[in-house]
Design an enzyme around this catalytic site. Structure first.
Site, PDB file in Angstrom:
ATOM      1  N   TYR A  46       0.839  -1.206   0.000  1.00 28.18           N
ATOM      2  CA  TYR A  46       0.000   0.000   0.000  1.00 28.18           C
ATOM      3  C   TYR A  46       0.879   1.262   0.000  1.00 28.18           C
ATOM      4  O   TYR A  46       0.503   2.301  -0.531  1.00 28.18           O
ATOM      5  CB  TYR A  46      -0.970  -0.030   1.189  1.00 28.18           C
ATOM      6  CG  TYR A  46      -2.206   0.802   0.956  1.00 28.18           C
ATOM      7  CD1 TYR A  46      -3.070   0.515  -0.099  1.00 28.18           C
ATOM      8  CD2 TYR A  46      -2.512   1.877   1.786  1.00 28.18           C
ATOM      9  CE1 TYR A  46      -4.204   1.284  -0.322  1.00 28.18           C
ATOM     10  CE2 TYR A  46      -3.644   2.647   1.576  1.00 28.18           C
ATOM     11  CZ  TYR A  46      -4.482   2.345   0.525  1.00 28.18           C
ATOM     12  OH  TYR A  46      -5.599   3.108   0.307  1.00 28.18           O
TER      13      TYR A  46
ATOM     14  N   LYS B 177      -3.078   8.366   2.909  1.00 24.91           N
ATOM     15  CA  LYS B 177      -4.308   8.174   3.708  1.00 24.91           C
ATOM     16  C   LYS B 177      -4.111   8.711   5.129  1.00 24.91           C
ATOM     17  O   LYS B 177      -5.052   9.245   5.721  1.00 24.91           O
ATOM     18  CB  LYS B 177      -4.707   6.695   3.753  1.00 24.91           C
ATOM     19  CG  LYS B 177      -5.239   6.137   2.435  1.00 24.91           C
ATOM     20  CD  LYS B 177      -6.466   6.843   1.930  1.00 24.91           C
ATOM     21  CE  LYS B 177      -7.123   6.139   0.746  1.00 24.91           C
ATOM     22  NZ  LYS B 177      -8.104   6.997   0.052  1.00 24.91           N
TER      23      LYS B 177
HETATM   24  P1  NAD Z   1     -12.445   3.845  -8.184  1.00 25.90           P
HETATM   25  O1  NAD Z   1     -11.295   3.685  -9.134  1.00 25.90           O
HETATM   26  O2  NAD Z   1     -13.748   3.338  -8.615  1.00 25.90           O
HETATM   27  O3  NAD Z   1     -12.590   5.373  -7.748  1.00 25.90           O
HETATM   28  C1  NAD Z   1     -11.511   6.276  -7.688  1.00 25.90           C
HETATM   29  C2  NAD Z   1     -11.999   7.558  -8.328  1.00 25.90           C
HETATM   30  O4  NAD Z   1     -11.019   8.604  -8.197  1.00 25.90           O
HETATM   31  C3  NAD Z   1     -12.263   7.407  -9.842  1.00 25.90           C
HETATM   32  O5  NAD Z   1     -13.598   7.759 -10.140  1.00 25.90           O
HETATM   33  C4  NAD Z   1     -11.299   8.381 -10.473  1.00 25.90           C
HETATM   34  O6  NAD Z   1     -11.785   8.978 -11.655  1.00 25.90           O
HETATM   35  C5  NAD Z   1     -11.185   9.410  -9.349  1.00 25.90           C
HETATM   36  N1  NAD Z   1     -10.054  10.311  -9.568  1.00 25.90           N
HETATM   37  C6  NAD Z   1      -8.740   9.989  -9.716  1.00 25.90           C
HETATM   38  N2  NAD Z   1      -8.039  11.104  -9.987  1.00 25.90           N
HETATM   39  C7  NAD Z   1      -8.922  12.140 -10.008  1.00 25.90           C
HETATM   40  C8  NAD Z   1      -8.809  13.547 -10.246  1.00 25.90           C
HETATM   41  N3  NAD Z   1      -7.632  14.116 -10.533  1.00 25.90           N
HETATM   42  N4  NAD Z   1      -9.931  14.321 -10.174  1.00 25.90           N
HETATM   43  C9  NAD Z   1     -11.117  13.761  -9.892  1.00 25.90           C
HETATM   44  N5  NAD Z   1     -11.305  12.441  -9.658  1.00 25.90           N
HETATM   45  C10 NAD Z   1     -10.205  11.647  -9.721  1.00 25.90           C
HETATM   46  O7  NAD Z   1     -11.943   3.108  -6.844  1.00 25.90           O
HETATM   47  P2  NAD Z   1     -12.557   3.039  -5.364  1.00 25.90           P
HETATM   48  O8  NAD Z   1     -11.883   1.867  -4.752  1.00 25.90           O
HETATM   49  O9  NAD Z   1     -14.031   3.101  -5.402  1.00 25.90           O
HETATM   50  O10 NAD Z   1     -11.946   4.341  -4.684  1.00 25.90           O
HETATM   51  C11 NAD Z   1     -12.734   5.329  -4.019  1.00 25.90           C
HETATM   52  C12 NAD Z   1     -12.060   5.711  -2.705  1.00 25.90           C
HETATM   53  O11 NAD Z   1     -12.140   4.609  -1.796  1.00 25.90           O
HETATM   54  C13 NAD Z   1     -10.566   6.039  -2.830  1.00 25.90           C
HETATM   55  O12 NAD Z   1     -10.256   7.104  -1.954  1.00 25.90           O
HETATM   56  C14 NAD Z   1      -9.913   4.770  -2.333  1.00 25.90           C
HETATM   57  O13 NAD Z   1      -8.596   4.976  -1.832  1.00 25.90           O
HETATM   58  C15 NAD Z   1     -10.876   4.419  -1.224  1.00 25.90           C
HETATM   59  N6  NAD Z   1     -10.779   3.053  -0.694  1.00 25.90           N
HETATM   60  C16 NAD Z   1     -10.847   1.985  -1.545  1.00 25.90           C
HETATM   61  C17 NAD Z   1     -10.739   0.705  -1.028  1.00 25.90           C
HETATM   62  C18 NAD Z   1     -10.798  -0.497  -1.937  1.00 25.90           C
HETATM   63  O14 NAD Z   1     -10.376  -1.578  -1.526  1.00 25.90           O
HETATM   64  N7  NAD Z   1     -11.326  -0.383  -3.154  1.00 25.90           N
HETATM   65  C19 NAD Z   1     -10.582   0.507   0.358  1.00 25.90           C
HETATM   66  C20 NAD Z   1     -10.524   1.628   1.186  1.00 25.90           C
HETATM   67  C21 NAD Z   1     -10.622   2.897   0.656  1.00 25.90           C
END
Ligand code: NAD
Length: 259
Positions: free
Chosen positions: A158, A165
């Site tokens: 990570y 984060k």
């Molecule tokens: P995802 O790829 O579906 O979503 C990430 C989003 O960030 C995308 O829609 C992307 O377009 C957007 N993004 C990236 N750069 C950008 C920019 N410059 N301007 C605007 N938007 C931008 O993936 P996800 O897993 O749904 O991620 C959403 C959040 O959840 C993130 O913060 C991620 O770190 C967090 N998260 C994910 C997990 C997991 O296991 N998937 C676990 C904990 C936290």
């Protein structure tokens, strides 16, 4: 008490496709009766987001392009939202990015550019959007961001995203303190691992999911819907006394020590 979100408007940032956590949040808010506003990073995401929103029956959603690395675009987006709807009641910030090469191997090898990029998109973006969005929450409101255990503990692969984060978690608390006097609450959900577009970039993600299935107190991974329902709690009056909090929606994995 009525916990319907009818008559309320929420901005959901970060729907990339149907697996996105933001999409789980959008569905929960829609089911509770909210009007939705979607923002997307660039025109590549415009049609997919519009197609998904079409599936929400009776939803009269609005859409805006908003690249969170561009201060002017963020402030223009919220100026347009103010013009189009006036008041909003909350915002879900579901945005993160890091270079793939920084999500494998050792953290010590992170480049300066990779470090700054991850912090810019994944952490500072909460600050700049909160500043632009909070003045539209004239009836009070809530902001929710998405974080991960890798910001609290060292999680293999990570790396720089964990450090981003940690910065996001601290930013969330400072924002909660600044915006609380305006009736705006700011909280985070620490989601367990979910297979999404972003998660694909993390080295050996399948073995992380397997470990959760074997060891988490609930002996399973979690879903976008479960994160969505917790976001609904944090964005509704159900959580009106809660701010600056990180809620773990991770099947209990974060409580474990050595076994
Ligand atoms: P995802 O790829 O579906 O979503 C990430 C989003 O960030 C995308 O829609 C992307 O377009 C957007 N993004 C990236 N750069 C950008 C920019 N410059 N301007 C605007 N938007 C931008 O993936 P996800 O897993 O749904 O991620 C959403 C959040 O959840 C993130 O913060 C991620 O770190 C967090 N998260 C994910 C997990 C997991 O296991 N998937 C676990 C904990 C936290």
């Amino acid at each position: 008490m009525n916990f319907s979100l009818e008559g309320r408007t929420y901005v959901v940032m970060g729907v990339a496709n149907k697996r996105s956590i933001a999409w789980g949040i959008a569905r929960s808010l829609h089911e509770a009766g909210a009007r939705l506003i979607f923002t997307y990073a660039n025109d590549r995401f415009e049609q997919p987001v519009k197609d998904l929103a079409e599936t929400l029956e009776g939803q009269n959603a609005l859409f805006y392009e908003c690249d969170v690395t561009n201060d002017q675009e963020v402030s223009n987006t919220f100026a347009k939202i103010k013009q189009d709807v006036g008041t909003i009641h909350g915002l879900a910030h579901c945005i993160a990015f890091a270079n793939k090469e920084d999500l494998q191997g050792e953290f010590v090898d992170t480049s300066r550019d990779g470090f700054l990029l991850a912090h810019n998109i994944s952490s500072y973006s909460l600050v700049v959007t909160a500043k632009a969005a909070a003045p539209l929450m004239t009836e009070g409101g809530g902001i929710v961001t998405l974080t991960y255990l890798g910001g609290e503990r060292v999680v293999k692969n990570y790396n720089v995203m964990g450090v981003a984060k940690a910065s996001l978690d601290a930013s969330m608390k400072y924002l909660a303190n600044d915006l609380g006097k305006h009736g705006v609450r700011v909280n985070a959900i620490s989601a367990g691992p979910i297979r999404t577009l972003s998660a694909k970039g993390i080295g050996d993600f399948n073995s992380v999911l397997k470990k959760i299935e074997e060891e988490a107190p609930l002996r399973r991974t979690i879903t976008q819907e479960e994160v969505g329902d917790s976001a609904y709690y944090l964005l509704s009056d159900l959580s009106r006394g809660v701010t600056g909090e990180i809620i773990h929606v991770d099947a209990g994995y974060n409580i474990l020590g050595l076994s």
